[in-house]
Design an enzyme around this catalytic site. Sequence first.
Site, PDB file in Angstrom:
ATOM      1  N   GLY A  10       0.823  -1.201   0.000  1.00 56.34           N
ATOM      2  CA  GLY A  10       0.000   0.000   0.000  1.00 56.34           C
ATOM      3  C   GLY A  10       0.857   1.251   0.000  1.00 56.34           C
ATOM      4  O   GLY A  10       2.096   1.190   0.025  1.00 56.34           O
ATOM      5  N   GLN A  11       0.208   2.407  -0.024  1.00 50.56           N
ATOM      6  CA  GLN A  11       0.950   3.668  -0.060  1.00 50.56           C
ATOM      7  C   GLN A  11       1.853   3.824   1.160  1.00 50.56           C
ATOM      8  O   GLN A  11       3.043   4.133   1.034  1.00 50.56           O
ATOM      9  CB  GLN A  11      -0.021   4.845  -0.144  1.00 50.56           C
ATOM     10  CG  GLN A  11       0.674   6.202  -0.283  1.00 50.56           C
ATOM     11  CD  GLN A  11      -0.310   7.354  -0.275  1.00 50.56           C
ATOM     12  OE1 GLN A  11      -1.244   7.376   0.519  1.00 50.56           O
ATOM     13  NE2 GLN A  11      -0.108   8.310  -1.161  1.00 50.56           N
ATOM     14  N   LEU A  12       1.309   3.590   2.340  1.00 49.98           N
ATOM     15  CA  LEU A  12       2.103   3.736   3.555  1.00 49.98           C
ATOM     16  C   LEU A  12       3.162   2.640   3.652  1.00 49.98           C
ATOM     17  O   LEU A  12       4.316   2.907   3.993  1.00 49.98           O
ATOM     18  CB  LEU A  12       1.202   3.721   4.787  1.00 49.98           C
ATOM     19  CG  LEU A  12       1.917   3.812   6.141  1.00 49.98           C
ATOM     20  CD1 LEU A  12       2.831   5.017   6.219  1.00 49.98           C
ATOM     21  CD2 LEU A  12       0.897   3.827   7.278  1.00 49.98           C
ATOM     22  N   ALA A  70      -5.115  -1.858   5.546  1.00 50.23           N
ATOM     23  CA  ALA A  70      -6.427  -1.276   5.837  1.00 50.23           C
ATOM     24  C   ALA A  70      -7.285  -1.264   4.585  1.00 50.23           C
ATOM     25  O   ALA A  70      -6.787  -1.356   3.456  1.00 50.23           O
ATOM     26  CB  ALA A  70      -6.280   0.145   6.373  1.00 50.23           C
ATOM     27  N   TYR A 139     -17.165   4.150   6.682  1.00 50.21           N
ATOM     28  CA  TYR A 139     -15.707   4.020   6.712  1.00 50.21           C
ATOM     29  C   TYR A 139     -15.177   4.441   8.085  1.00 50.21           C
ATOM     30  O   TYR A 139     -14.385   3.727   8.714  1.00 50.21           O
ATOM     31  CB  TYR A 139     -15.079   4.867   5.616  1.00 50.21           C
ATOM     32  CG  TYR A 139     -13.577   4.997   5.746  1.00 50.21           C
ATOM     33  CD1 TYR A 139     -12.739   3.927   5.447  1.00 50.21           C
ATOM     34  CD2 TYR A 139     -12.989   6.180   6.206  1.00 50.21           C
ATOM     35  CE1 TYR A 139     -11.359   4.034   5.590  1.00 50.21           C
ATOM     36  CE2 TYR A 139     -11.617   6.295   6.340  1.00 50.21           C
ATOM     37  CZ  TYR A 139     -10.801   5.226   6.039  1.00 50.21           C
ATOM     38  OH  TYR A 139      -9.442   5.334   6.187  1.00 50.21           O
TER      39      TYR A 139
END
Length: 307
Positions: A10-12, A70, A139
């Site tokens: 993921g991005q993180l 996530a 969310y």
Amino acid sequence: MRLVITGKNGQLGSALRMLLDQEGLAEHYGVTHVDYLGREDLDLTDKKQVLDHPIFSQMDSDTVLLNAAAFTAVDHAETDPAAALAGNEDIPANLAAVCATTGAFLIHVSTDYVFPAGSPGHRTSPWQAHDQIGPSSLYGESKARGERAVRASGARAAIARTAWVYSGDTLPEHKDFVSTMAAKARAGQPAIVVDDQVGSPTYAIDLAHGLLMLAHQPQPGTVHIVGSGQASWYELARAVYDALGANPDELIKPVPSHAYSQLAIRPQYSVLGTDTWRAAGHPDLPHWTHGLKRALAGDSQVHLEGK
């Protein structure tokens, strides 16, 4: 310290890998060994897989488990709450359970969406970590449930809330608001951007740096790790266009939230205060404008105190 990172693609997760791959940074954060896990390695929503996986079962009190996995599709959560709860409640609950068993320290990443959306002008002071949460979207509710699961687990854990994460040209494979605006600016295309939602823009590299500082000195509790300063989406878009030589006055049209159709309710004011972060002895992250310049230049360097 042994470090285990979930959500590696993921991005993180990508930002964390990028930092730890830089010469000398793993040593700076006290990391002697790191394991990365992604969806292809196991299903984190399956508690049995988590408890039985050798990387998790071999953790001990000198291990920090940093959960960057996530469900992040904010609008999709409104139509598929089961998927949102699996990603944002079940995963942290399962990871907290294995940490409670092994003694490892868990860092779970959460979001500004756990706070009430409110209405324009209803709040002007940053949300602090101790403020009462009250999500206004499915969310946000899924992330709030994840926080509650971690706290109820008995594991040693920190919840690190962040907001408005962007990476721009530093991680071009990950699309975010800044990279979208940059593509439009470079093409000379117009953009319609809401101007009544204010938050804490956060450069993914700076967030990764903050999380690694927390891993190096783990302290239980809730902290906010965000870029300094605040901005509306409109102000952030203008800054992108300005930086890339496109005229925001001509190309960007500001609109109120109600004129921009989205399934999930967005927080009107979700600036996150960093009182507990500073109280733990950590410096604030760089201002979002500083992060933006680096993101648009593909600069993944971080400022290390004393160097």
